[in-house]
Design a protein around this motif. Structure first.
Motif, PDB file in Angstrom:
ATOM      1  N   ILE A 561       0.838  -1.210   0.000  1.00 58.76           N
ATOM      2  CA  ILE A 561       0.000   0.000   0.000  1.00 58.76           C
ATOM      3  C   ILE A 561       0.869   1.254   0.000  1.00 58.76           C
ATOM      4  N   PHE A 562       1.908   1.278   0.839  1.00 56.55           N
ATOM      5  CA  PHE A 562       2.794   2.447   0.871  1.00 56.55           C
ATOM      6  C   PHE A 562       3.519   2.630  -0.462  1.00 56.55           C
ATOM      7  N   GLY A 563       3.870   1.509  -1.117  1.00 61.55           N
ATOM      8  CA  GLY A 563       4.488   1.618  -2.439  1.00 61.55           C
ATOM      9  C   GLY A 563       3.545   2.255  -3.441  1.00 61.55           C
ATOM     10  N   GLU A 564       2.254   1.844  -3.414  1.00 66.93           N
ATOM     11  CA  GLU A 564       1.261   2.429  -4.317  1.00 66.93           C
ATOM     12  C   GLU A 564       1.011   3.897  -3.987  1.00 66.93           C
ATOM     13  N   MET A 565       1.210   4.269  -2.717  1.00 64.60           N
ATOM     14  CA  MET A 565       1.026   5.674  -2.297  1.00 64.60           C
ATOM     15  C   MET A 565       2.306   6.488  -2.506  1.00 64.60           C
ATOM     16  N   ARG A 566       3.329   5.870  -3.066  1.00 63.01           N
ATOM     17  CA  ARG A 566       4.634   6.495  -3.345  1.00 63.01           C
ATOM     18  C   ARG A 566       5.399   6.850  -2.075  1.00 63.01           C
ATOM     19  N   ARG A 567       5.079   6.176  -1.009  1.00 66.30           N
ATOM     20  CA  ARG A 567       5.859   6.306   0.235  1.00 66.30           C
ATOM     21  C   ARG A 567       6.908   5.189   0.205  1.00 66.30           C
ATOM     22  N   TYR A 568       7.839   5.326  -0.720  1.00 66.23           N
ATOM     23  CA  TYR A 568       8.726   4.217  -1.065  1.00 66.23           C
ATOM     24  C   TYR A 568       9.683   3.827   0.050  1.00 66.23           C
ATOM     25  N   ASP A 569      10.235   4.799   0.768  1.00 65.74           N
ATOM     26  CA  ASP A 569      11.174   4.460   1.843  1.00 65.74           C
ATOM     27  C   ASP A 569      10.496   3.630   2.930  1.00 65.74           C
ATOM     28  N   GLU A 570       9.270   4.014   3.282  1.00 65.77           N
ATOM     29  CA  GLU A 570       8.536   3.248   4.285  1.00 65.77           C
ATOM     30  C   GLU A 570       8.207   1.853   3.763  1.00 65.77           C
ATOM     31  N   LYS A 576      11.360  -5.335   3.935  1.00 59.79           N
ATOM     32  CA  LYS A 576      12.546  -6.013   4.463  1.00 59.79           C
ATOM     33  C   LYS A 576      12.216  -6.777   5.737  1.00 59.79           C
ATOM     34  N   LYS A 577      11.338  -6.207   6.568  1.00 58.66           N
ATOM     35  CA  LYS A 577      10.910  -6.928   7.766  1.00 58.66           C
ATOM     36  C   LYS A 577      10.090  -8.157   7.401  1.00 58.66           C
ATOM     37  N   ALA A 578       9.298  -8.054   6.344  1.00 53.96           N
ATOM     38  CA  ALA A 578       8.511  -9.206   5.891  1.00 53.96           C
ATOM     39  C   ALA A 578       9.415 -10.367   5.493  1.00 53.96           C
ATOM     40  N   LEU A 579      10.571 -10.061   4.925  1.00 57.11           N
ATOM     41  CA  LEU A 579      11.509 -11.104   4.491  1.00 57.11           C
ATOM     42  C   LEU A 579      12.122 -11.862   5.655  1.00 57.11           C
ATOM     43  N   ASP A 580      12.093 -11.275   6.855  1.00 55.36           N
ATOM     44  CA  ASP A 580      12.704 -11.926   8.018  1.00 55.36           C
ATOM     45  C   ASP A 580      11.904 -13.137   8.499  1.00 55.36           C
ATOM     46  N   SER A 588       6.686 -12.767  -4.037  1.00 57.33           N
ATOM     47  CA  SER A 588       5.867 -11.566  -4.028  1.00 57.33           C
ATOM     48  C   SER A 588       6.590 -10.388  -3.365  1.00 57.33           C
ATOM     49  N   ILE A 589       7.278 -10.664  -2.252  1.00 61.75           N
ATOM     50  CA  ILE A 589       7.922  -9.572  -1.513  1.00 61.75           C
ATOM     51  C   ILE A 589       9.061  -8.962  -2.310  1.00 61.75           C
ATOM     52  N   TYR A 590       9.856  -9.785  -2.985  1.00 59.82           N
ATOM     53  CA  TYR A 590      10.947  -9.227  -3.800  1.00 59.82           C
ATOM     54  C   TYR A 590      10.396  -8.379  -4.953  1.00 59.82           C
ATOM     55  N   TYR A 591       9.239  -8.789  -5.479  1.00 58.81           N
ATOM     56  CA  TYR A 591       8.618  -7.965  -6.525  1.00 58.81           C
ATOM     57  C   TYR A 591       8.233  -6.597  -5.952  1.00 58.81           C
ATOM     58  N   GLU A 592       7.605  -6.601  -4.770  1.00 60.45           N
ATOM     59  CA  GLU A 592       7.199  -5.334  -4.154  1.00 60.45           C
ATOM     60  C   GLU A 592       8.427  -4.466  -3.840  1.00 60.45           C
ATOM     61  N   LEU A 593       9.515  -5.093  -3.379  1.00 61.52           N
ATOM     62  CA  LEU A 593      10.750  -4.337  -3.131  1.00 61.52           C
ATOM     63  C   LEU A 593      11.294  -3.733  -4.416  1.00 61.52           C
ATOM     64  N   ALA A 594      11.253  -4.526  -5.496  1.00 65.22           N
ATOM     65  CA  ALA A 594      11.730  -4.026  -6.789  1.00 65.22           C
ATOM     66  C   ALA A 594      10.923  -2.803  -7.225  1.00 65.22           C
ATOM     67  N   PHE A 595       9.616  -2.851  -7.006  1.00 66.39           N
ATOM     68  CA  PHE A 595       8.745  -1.724  -7.367  1.00 66.39           C
ATOM     69  C   PHE A 595       9.106  -0.482  -6.549  1.00 66.39           C
ATOM     70  N   ALA A 596       9.329  -0.650  -5.234  1.00 62.51           N
ATOM     71  CA  ALA A 596       9.673   0.487  -4.375  1.00 62.51           C
ATOM     72  C   ALA A 596      11.030   1.078  -4.765  1.00 62.51           C
ATOM     73  N   TYR A 597      12.017   0.197  -5.019  1.00 64.64           N
ATOM     74  CA  TYR A 597      13.336   0.695  -5.433  1.00 64.64           C
ATOM     75  C   TYR A 597      13.253   1.423  -6.786  1.00 64.64           C
ATOM     76  N   TYR A 598      12.397   0.891  -7.662  1.00 63.60           N
ATOM     77  CA  TYR A 598      12.201   1.556  -8.957  1.00 63.60           C
ATOM     78  C   TYR A 598      11.644   2.965  -8.750  1.00 63.60           C
ATOM     79  N   GLY A 599      10.683   3.071  -7.827  1.00 64.48           N
ATOM     80  CA  GLY A 599      10.113   4.383  -7.532  1.00 64.48           C
ATOM     81  C   GLY A 599      11.131   5.344  -6.947  1.00 64.48           C
TER      82      GLY A 599
END
Length: 804
Positions: A561-570, A576-580, A588-599
């Protein structure tokens, strides 16, 4: 020299058995463990069987049924003696005993330790997934001992076979697989007669053949053993227990190991079977007809269900070792010194393989096995909803509950009689109720019927298997589309629902999740992101879930949700916590991380995360994002390759083509640019058709048949090559009673795709209602050929049975 060699041989055998013992010292992971422990406890506490079913409230009117009662009782006594340490030690002792018998059997008559250990080491890894607390481990002792005893009688005239009636009586009370004890006896008798005839006629030389007196003794022991197996609470009926499970389409659907193996699912039986029979060919000059007859039925049996593949391994292992040893014995293979070094190398190899496997770092390492004592929560999470039960403890939620099939055993073990279950892994209920149990979580009418009938007010279930199409058509309400029930707890493993307006209504008011449905994944969140009120409510509930459960899903969804809201750092911090978590959906999580880093413009990290996501499963979204990251870097040549692959995977996706056409234009590929324009126009039309199709299907399920027909006809007008649109329109006409139009639509669907299963099912219904049972039968059979498993598969089988 001879004594040293014997000592080395014995050391090799001891190292092998010790290695098996260590490999079997693995934590509890299996569903059925809890069921056997709870039933063993019940028998111990009652000092006998209850008069009727006690643990499952839906079957209280049925007689108690548990054919593995002796196994459960022995395992519960081991628990009383040493807790989970006692249970796991018993399992390890049983498994190593089984392989000790296999080793002893494989050494007769050539005593080639190197060959025997080498073959049985392979069998260990073939059977290792069955190193679990189940009656199969007792069978793995009883069956090899039966074969070993017959071999000892044949080769050395040893008298072990005289204890077989006692062994088989114990087997009959430990597991319904006792029916398999018939195979070694029949193989010995039939093989012995044929082998004797072939040898006496001089057709070819057999390895060993039995005397007439030996055959008579074996026949007598067979008769006494069969009689001994009837000394059981279930007498002759136990011989049909296993076939009842294999004949049930419901169990085949719910338990994957009851399905026949396929090359895509499990390659092992397709590779091992030719090797086993090839060993007979190499030893053809000294062939054993007895052993050929022994392995053949198990070779066939393994192709009826995945569960039996390991069984073929433990039966055929000593036979292959014997065939290879016989082949080697007829040829020189070095002097004493050379043989000694081979035995030293074999001993070291067994130690190395075992050590690496126990440490889970070797080529045979398995995530499903965790060395040590206790519970392997990495694998047992499907069967151990511990956190959810702790939540129910805190809220005082007790009594009758609806539960997932696999959860029943653990709930009984942990909480009976404080909580009682709807179903346990025995599946001890009528076929119709079994069907409703599986359908209930996704069907409010069925669920409501069961709740009214049995009076439960709480529900504890695992996450359902949900397809992308389900999410896109049904939105965020994938589970329990029923206003009468509230989701009050969820974590990475399970979900808890409570009935509204009942005795737990105060808990519902305090804990209900009104916005989040975690079963929908990140795709299901697209329906809440665009609505500010729903989005804020969803964020609050996800933050609450993180505080209360630390769920990997909650971190992932909030990061999305934060990625879609462009709150990429959050978003990056949350993902990263989800990966723990050990439950993390890394794809799925690596895809979401890739999207945030792209942003954030961090292209290198975006590409790295995309590649990690795609490594665990290729999908169009990941390929598209990877191509966009390469475009961000200015690498159009690499970008276009991934764009082409993405559009090939999902040719109907409109959003791929503008970027693809722009990339072709930048690279000067005019020929491909024109082709992409044509594909874009086709995708645009398909999207329009799909929109009408989805509207039509939703209208059909709402009972609006006229609207459904209109929308499906619009879909066909735009895309006249869609078998699904024609077939669904056929079902609309069928429900309206227009059989001629329904039949025409279904036949058009088959003209477009002759393997379109739903059209065959629809035609079967039409022909049945028209009284043409032959045609109905033919189309249901075609449906079953194309769709061998699933709910409608079972309905088709019922339809076939109902035809007269």
């Amino acid at each position: 020299m001879t004594n040293n060699r014997l000592t080395l041989r014995h050391l090799l055998g001891a190292v092998f058995i010790a290695s098996v013992f260590l490999l079997a010292l693995c934590k509890i992971e299996d569903t059925d463990t809890w069921m056997h422990l709870s039933l063993g406890r019940l028998i111990w506490e009652l000092k006998g069987f209850p008069s009727h079913e006690t643990l499952v409230y839906t079957s209280l009117d049925k007689p108690f049924s548990y054919s593995s009662w002796l196994f459960g009782l022995i395992y519960y006594l081991s628990y009383l003696a040493g807790g989970y340490y006692g249970v796991i030690l018993l399992k390890a002792f049983t498994v190593s005993t089984a392989f000790y018998i296999l080793l002893r059997d494989s050494l007769r008559p050539h005593r080639n330790y190197v060959v025997s250990v080498a073959v049985l080491t392979f069998v260990v890894f073939m059977a290792r997934h069955r190193f679990v607390e189940r009656p199969d481990t007792f069978m793995a002792v009883f069956l090899p001992f039966s074969i070993f005893s017959l071999n000892a009688f044949l080769y050395d005239n040893k008298k072990y076979i005289y204890v077989l009636p006692l062994i088989h009586m114990l087997w009959a009370n430990s597991h319904s697989s006792v029916v398999l004890m018939v195979v070694p006896f029949l193989a010995f008798l039939m093989g012995g007669i044929i082998q004797r005839y072939l040898s006496e006629k001089g057709i070819f030389s057999c390895a060993q053949y039995s005397s007439v007196s030996q055959l008579k003794v074996v026949l007598t022991i067979f008769a006494v053993s069969f009689a001994a197996t009837l000394i059981s609470p279930y007498a002759i009926s136990q011989y049909s227990f296993g076939s009842q499970f294999l004949a049930s389409s419901w169990f085949k659907q719910e338990i994957s190991e009851l399905r026949p193996p396929t090359w895509a699912m499990m390659k092992l039986p397709f590779i091992v079977t030719p090797i086993v029979f090839l060993s007979f060919f190499f030893n053809r000059k000294r062939v054993s007809v007895f052993h050929l007859f022994l392995v053949a039925p198990f070779a066939v049996l393994q192709f009826t269900a995945v569960r039996f593949v390991f069984l073929f391994g433990i039966v055929s292992g000593p036979v292959v070792a014997r065939n290879v040893s016989s082949f080697v014995a007829a040829r020189p293979w070095g002097g004493l010194s050379q043989r000694r070094w081979i035995e030293v190398a074999a001993t070291i190899s067994v130690l190395a393989v075992c050590s690496l496997t126990v440490l889970n770092i070797g080529p045979f390492a398995a995530r499903s096995k965790a060395f040590g004592f206790g519970v392997n929560y990495d694998m047992a999470f499907m069967t151990v909803p511990e956190k959810a039960l702790q939540y129910m403890d805190r809220r005082g939620i007790t009594g009758r509950m609806f539960n997932t099939f696999h959860y029943g055993g653990y709930i009984n073990w942990r909480d009976f009689p404080k909580r009682t279950v709807f179903i346990d892994p025995r599946g001890y209920m009528e076929a119709e109720l079994l069907e409703k149990t599986g359908r209930a979580p996704g069907n409010p009418l069925v669920f409501g019927e069961l709740a009214n009938r049995y009076g439960f007010e709480s529900c504890l279930i695992s996450y359902p298997a949900v397809s992308k199409a389900d999410v896109e058509t049904t939105g965020n309400q994938l589970l329990f589309q029923n206003a009468g029930w509230a989701l009050v707890y969820w974590d990475d493993v399970s979900l808890v629902y409570l009935k509204k307006g009942g005795k737990y209504d105060s808990v519902v008011r305090q804990d209900e999740y009104r916005f989040v449905n975690p079963a929908g994944g990140t795709l299901g969140l697209k329906f809440v992101i665009t609505d500010p009120l729903m989005r804020e409510g969803t964020i609050r509930e996800l933050e609450r879930n993180i505080r209360e459960t630390g769920s990997s899903k909650a971190y992932e969804y909030l990061g999305h949700i934060f990625g879609e809201m462009r709150r990429y750092d959050e978003a990056v911090a949350l993902l990263k916590k989800a990966l723990d978590s050990r439950y993390a959906n890394r794809h799925s999580i690596y895809y979401e991380l890739a999207f945030a880093y792209y942003g954030l413009g961090r292209t290198a990290e975006s590409i790295e995360c995309c590649q990690k996501s795609l490594a665990s499963g290729e999908d169009a979204n990941g390929l598209y994002l990877l191509s966009m990251a390469y475009i961000q870097r200015g690498d159009y040549a690499r970008a276009v390759k991934h764009l082409e692959r993405a559009s090939a995977l999902e040719p109907a996706r409109q959003d791929f083509y503008p970027i693809l056409m722009d990339t072709y234009a930048r690279l000067g590929r005019t020929d491909k640019l024109e082709k992409a324009r044509g594909a874009y126009e086709k995708a645009r039309k398909q999207a329009q058709a799909e929109s009408h199709f989805n509207e039509g299907v939703n209208a059909y399920f709402r009972g609006s048949l006229e609207l459904a027909a209109a929308e499906l006809e619009k879909a066909i007008e735009i895309d006249p090559n869609s078998p699904s649109a024609y077939s669904n329109l056929g079902y609309v006409f069928f429900d309206k009673g227009n059989y001629a139009e329904a039949m025409e639509c279904q036949k058009k669907a088959l003209a477009l795709d002759r393997n379109y299963a739903n059209a065959h099912y629809g035609l079967a219904l039409i022909y049945r209602n028209l009284g043409d049972n032959e045609e109905a039968k033919r189309h249901w059979q075609e449906y079953l050929r194309i769709e061998p498993s699933g709910y409608y598969t079972r309905r088709a089988e019922e339809g076939l049975k109902g035809l007269k």
